[in-house]
Design a protein around this motif. Structure first.
Motif, mmCIF file in Angstrom:
data_model
loop_
_atom_site.group_PDB
_atom_site.id
_atom_site.type_symbol
_atom_site.label_atom_id
_atom_site.label_comp_id
_atom_site.label_asym_id
_atom_site.label_seq_id
_atom_site.Cartn_x
_atom_site.Cartn_y
_atom_site.Cartn_z
ATOM 1 N N ASN A 94 9.149 6.726 5.047
ATOM 2 C CA ASN A 94 8.699 7.154 3.601
ATOM 3 C C ASN A 94 7.055 8.089 3.300
ATOM 4 O O ASN A 94 6.982 8.816 1.812
ATOM 5 C CB ASN A 94 8.525 6.145 2.388
ATOM 6 N N LEU A 95 6.909 8.211 4.432
ATOM 7 C CA LEU A 95 5.767 9.331 3.744
ATOM 8 C C LEU A 95 5.616 10.314 3.883
ATOM 9 O O LEU A 95 5.997 11.582 4.779
ATOM 10 C CB LEU A 95 4.999 9.031 5.357
ATOM 11 N N GLY A 96 4.675 10.774 2.662
ATOM 12 C CA GLY A 96 5.031 12.110 2.487
ATOM 13 C C GLY A 96 4.270 13.566 3.402
ATOM 14 O O GLY A 96 4.369 14.205 3.568
ATOM 15 N N ASP A 97 1.975 12.768 3.613
ATOM 16 C CA ASP A 97 1.588 13.932 4.110
ATOM 17 C C ASP A 97 0.581 12.807 4.700
ATOM 18 O O ASP A 97 0.648 11.569 4.724
ATOM 19 C CB ASP A 97 0.504 13.844 2.735
ATOM 20 N N MET A 98 0.810 13.362 5.864
ATOM 21 C CA MET A 98 -0.322 12.259 7.309
ATOM 22 C C MET A 98 -1.184 13.460 7.343
ATOM 23 O O MET A 98 -0.828 14.744 7.984
ATOM 24 C CB MET A 98 0.924 11.963 8.371
ATOM 25 N N ALA B 10 0.057 9.347 0.893
ATOM 26 C CA ALA B 10 -0.499 9.226 1.904
ATOM 27 C C ALA B 10 -1.090 8.544 2.776
ATOM 28 O O ALA B 10 -1.481 7.734 2.047
ATOM 29 C CB ALA B 10 -1.863 10.457 1.173
ATOM 30 N N LEU B 11 -1.244 9.018 3.729
ATOM 31 C CA LEU B 11 -2.461 8.444 4.792
ATOM 32 C C LEU B 11 -3.115 9.770 5.683
ATOM 33 O O LEU B 11 -2.581 10.583 6.276
ATOM 34 C CB LEU B 11 -1.248 8.267 6.291
ATOM 35 N N ASP B 12 -4.442 9.355 5.496
ATOM 36 C CA ASP B 12 -5.100 10.426 5.868
ATOM 37 C C ASP B 12 -6.564 9.808 6.593
ATOM 38 O O ASP B 12 -7.351 8.871 6.031
ATOM 39 C CB ASP B 12 -5.517 10.954 3.955
ATOM 40 N N SER C 39 3.865 17.003 4.451
ATOM 41 C CA SER C 39 2.923 17.978 5.596
ATOM 42 C C SER C 39 2.059 16.735 6.519
ATOM 43 O O SER C 39 2.403 15.770 6.915
ATOM 44 C CB SER C 39 1.728 17.960 4.334
ATOM 45 N N LEU C 40 1.834 18.077 7.932
ATOM 46 C CA LEU C 40 1.535 16.749 9.364
ATOM 47 C C LEU C 40 0.346 17.898 9.420
ATOM 48 O O LEU C 40 0.329 19.150 9.653
ATOM 49 C CB LEU C 40 2.211 16.796 9.967
ATOM 50 N N LEU D 252 0.809 -1.032 0.444
ATOM 51 C CA LEU D 252 0.632 -0.079 -0.239
ATOM 52 C C LEU D 252 0.992 1.354 -0.029
ATOM 53 O O LEU D 252 1.250 1.214 0.800
ATOM 54 C CB LEU D 252 -0.542 0.093 0.986
ATOM 55 N N LEU D 253 0.385 1.742 -0.439
ATOM 56 C CA LEU D 253 1.148 3.619 -1.384
ATOM 57 C C LEU D 253 0.852 4.410 -0.625
ATOM 58 O O LEU D 253 0.547 5.739 -0.127
ATOM 59 C CB LEU D 253 1.556 4.021 -2.358
ATOM 60 N N SER D 254 -1.322 4.491 -0.945
ATOM 61 C CA SER D 254 -1.242 5.442 -0.196
ATOM 62 C C SER D 254 -2.761 4.997 0.260
ATOM 63 O O SER D 254 -3.418 4.205 0.197
ATOM 64 C CB SER D 254 -1.524 6.202 -1.243
ATOM 65 N N LEU D 255 -3.506 5.332 2.080
ATOM 66 C CA LEU D 255 -4.294 4.870 2.294
ATOM 67 C C LEU D 255 -5.730 6.387 2.984
ATOM 68 O O LEU D 255 -5.373 7.012 3.352
ATOM 69 C CB LEU D 255 -4.195 4.690 3.296
#
Length: 777
Positions: free
Chosen positions: A442-446, A421-423, A469-470, A394-397
């Motif tokens: 490795n996460l870019g946006d949380m 992204a993890l949203d 982005s956090l 999984l790359l984006s959730l």
């Protein structure tokens, strides 16, 4: 009749380089020249025109430059001419029209940049005309309607304008009709199904075509592809029942309407169907149970941005070949069927912006190949299933904007594969943020905002060093902002507002390149910094923290009380810069080690590292004496380090003037590494053929002479052509952007990753089968 004469030169895929000798013109009995898939460059010699017996010229997949040789017009016996995938320029020469016996003409993937000569209409024996992506301009000449024997007509991806001449729709032998990606307008004639009875591929995407899709196409039983996406077509979809050979139906981004149930049911006879995209139209109705009877070869269903309603049928679990299910932005309701868990090849699920109401099926954990799962903006409830932790690719959730409850499952939070992204925002999640969050390196946006999370911000969050982005706002977090977050130097957006955070604003935030910082409505106290992002009132939000003071004047905060001990103030001004310098040097040393390790792994090359000097151990008495009892005249504007941070050749230019490490400096080092990797040249080498450094050496060769700087070992075992060299130019351009002298000119790392992924996909993409098959002889 003529023994000991050369009649054929066939040297396909032999790794040959250099130019084609003009002495080729001395082989007067030559009938076939086949040099396909080599690396010949320079112009095609005009002496080729002396070969009066020449019948076949196959020079595709090389790097021939210059213009199309005009002397080819003397080769009147020529019936096959393929110059595709080269670097030819200067237009389609009118002399080609003299080759009246020509049956196949391929000029695609060149840089001709001209109009189509009307004289091409004289080549009445032509069966194949391929002019794809070669810079053609202007209108399509009416004279081409005389080419009655054409089977393949390809003018895809040019800059053609006007209408497609109606006579071209009457070329009854045409199998491939390709005018996609131009600026053409007008309608498709209503009788096209009968006037093109041999039609197999109708390729007209990305134009300005209007009107309805002709109902007569329903009779085109041989048709394999219909691609008319991104136009202005209207009306109902044609009856697809009789199109038993259909493999690709791509009609997205138009204004088609009609019932989705009728369309899908009519496709059940299309047992070879692989791609179905109906998105961004005005289709209505509900998905029928017959969706499960579609082809087992179907790997893409895209029906997003319509007005679909009803439930997702459980029969969708029969589509075992599916890799992408995209149905977002509709009015679908009811549960997500657990049968989706049977689709073990699924890589993309996008069901966001619907009215789905159910728990998330635990069977989604069976989809171990899943890259992207987007279920946001629905009415989902219950807990996040722990089984999602099995989705190790999984790359984006995105599960945002639902009604999910319970705690954050550590099994999901520690999925180190998540890099985009993890949203999980806008739910009713409770409990603490698990310490396993540190696995998301490795996460870019949380985004965990707008929940009911409690506890402290875990120190392990500092391991998520790729975060840009956090968002943690609108929770019930308490305690201080952890010092470990100083490692998140790539942060551009940070929002921790409307929590119960206490303590002082961390000083390390002034070192970040933040574009937006929201600390409002917490219980923070103490002095507000006046450097970095805190200098820009519009980029920060601090209201609702009653104990803050200082900061820039426009914040209108009360002044901070002065220190009761001036000596301590002076000592602080001396010690703080020293400590900051030490930390910068320590981080720089770590960065050097990382770069050296990567460098040795890739090239086993020796490097030299600047040594970090040891700091003196000073007592308070030493400081008191050395500063004349902390006299104001001996105070420090800032701090600097005399040690340059980094490995020779990789050091960003600004590190010679400042002691502040930055992500832009890391980007510079990465750019140098990328240049070395693709050129097999060290940045510390003095020999760059007259250029100052590696960047100028590469920059001067782009784009026309990229083959001169790319490591030859990278392309000795591939079929390098226009796409390959285009990718090389793009990759080296990315590397040059990363290693620009000014930090503000450098490419953001997120953009670098996305662009490199695009180029990887292009390199992996095979040449279209129909182009390859069309030029076998």
């Amino acid at each position: 009749m003529h023994p000991n004469r050369v009649v054929s030169v066939i040297l396909r895929s032999q790794g040959l380089v250099g130019s084609l000798s003009p002495h080729i013109g001395n082989l007067s009995f030559l009938r076939i020249i086949d040099l396909q898939n080599n690396t010949f460059s320079s112009p095609i010699p005009q002496e080729i025109g002396r070969l009066r017996r020449l019948q076949v010229v196959e020079l595709s997949n090389n790097s021939f430059g210059g213009g199309i040789p005009t002397n080819l017009s003397r080769c009147t016996n020529l019936y096959y001419l393929n110059l595709m995938d080269n670097e030819l320029a200067g237009g389609i020469v009118p002399e080609i029209a003299s080759l009246v016996n020509l049956q196949s003409l391929g000029l695609s993937f060149n840089m001709l940049s001209s109009t189509i000569p009307p004289d091409l209409g004289n080549l009445t024996d032509l069966s194949q005309l391929s002019l794809e992506r070669c810079g053609l301009q202007g209108e399509i000449p009416e004279s081409l309607v005389r080419l009655k024997r054409l089977r393949m007509l390809d003018m895809n991806d040019n800059d053609l304008i006007g209408r497609i001449p109606l006579g071209l729709y009457n070329l009854s032998n045409v199998e491939v009709f390709d005018f996609g990606i131009n600026r053409l307008h007008g309608n498709i004639p209503s009788d096209v199904g009968s006037t093109l009875p041999m039609l197999r591929i109708l390729f007209l995407p990305v134009n300005h075509l209007t009107g309805a899709l002709p109902a007569s196409l329903s009779n085109s039983s041989l048709i394999k592809e219909i691609q008319v996406n991104v136009n202005n077509f209207t009306g109902n979809m044609i009856d697809l029942t009789r199109l038993s050979s259909l493999e690709i139906l791509f009609v997205a981004s138009n204004s088609f309407n009609g019932d989705i149930g009728d369309i899908l049911s009519s496709l059940t006879n299309c047992t070879k169907l692989q791609v179905l995209t109906l998105g961004y139209n005005h289709f209505t109705g509900s998905l029928p149970d017959s969706i499960g009877n579609l082809s087992n070869h179907l790997w893409l269903i895209a029906i997003s941005q319509n007005q679909l309603s009803g439930n997702i049928p459980s029969s969708i679990g029969n589509l075992v070949g599916l890799t992408s299910l995209i149905a977002d932005t509709n009015n679908l309701k009811g549960p997500i069927p657990s049968s989706i868990g049977k689709l073990h090849k699924l890589q993309v699920i996008s069901l966001s912006e619907n009215r789905l109401r159910s728990e998330i099926p635990f069977t989604l954990g069976n989809l171990t190949l899943l890259n992207s799962l987007d279920l946001g903006l629905n009415n989902l409830f219950g807990t996040i299933p722990q089984s999602l932790g099995n989705c190790s690719n999984l790359l984006s959730l995105d599960l945002s904007n639902n009604n999910l409850s319970g705690s954050l499952p550590p099994e999901v939070i520690k999925l180190s594969s998540i890099g985009i992204a993890l949203d999980l925002s806008h739910n009713v999640l409770t409990g603490t943020i698990p310490s396993e969050v540190g696995a998301l390196r490795n996460l870019g946006d949380m985004d965990l905002s707008h929940n009911s999370l409690s506890g402290t911000i875990p120190t392990s969050l500092g391991s998520c060093v790729m975060l840009s982005s956090l968002r943690l706002e609108r929770n019930s977090l308490h305690g201080e902002i952890p010092d470990s977050m100083r490692a998140l130097r790539g942060l551009e957006y940070l929002d921790v507002s409307q929590n119960n955070l206490s303590g002082m604003i961390p000083r390390f935030l002034v070192e970040f390149r933040l574009l937006y910082l929201n600390l409002s409505f917490n219980e923070l106290q103490g002095e507000v910094p006046n450097l970095g992002v805190f200098q820009n009132e519009s980029a920060i939000a601090l209201q609702g923290n009653q104990e803050l003071c200082g900061g820039i004047a426009t914040l209108n905060l009360p002044s901070c009380p002065s220190s009761p001990n001036p000596n301590k103030k002076g000592l602080g001004k001396i010690l703080i810069p020293t400590f900051t310098g030490a930390m910068c040097l320590a981080l720089a040393a770590c960065f050097c080690v990382i770069i050296i390790y990567k460098r040795r792994t890739l090239q086993n090359a020796r490097t030299t590292i600047f040594q970090v000097p040891e700091f003196l151990r000073l007592s308070y008495a030493d400081l008191l004496s050395a500063t004349d009892r902390f006299s104001e005249t001996n105070l420090l504007e800032g701090s600097s380090s005399s040690a340059i941070k980094g490995t020779i050749g990789y050091i960003a230019p600004e590190y010679g003037m400042s002691d502040v490490l930055s992500t832009q400096g890391d980007v510079y080092s990465y750019g140098i590494l990328l240049l070395e990797l693709f050129t097999n040249r060290r940045s510390t080498n003095d020999a760059f053929e007259g250029y100052q450094n590696l960047q100028k050496f590469v920059s001067n060769a782009l784009p026309d002479r990229v083959s001169e700087v790319v490591d030859p070992s990278l392309h000795q075992q591939v079929n390098e052509g226009d796409k390959y060299w285009g990718c090389m130019v793009s990759i080296l351009s990315i590397a040059l952007r990363c290693s620009m002298e000014l930090p503000s000119d450098r490419c953001p790392m997120g953009e670098v990753v996305n662009r490199l992924k695009e180029k990887r996909n292009v390199l992996l993409e095979g040449r279209r089968d129909r182009n390859a098959a069309s030029y076998q002889h």
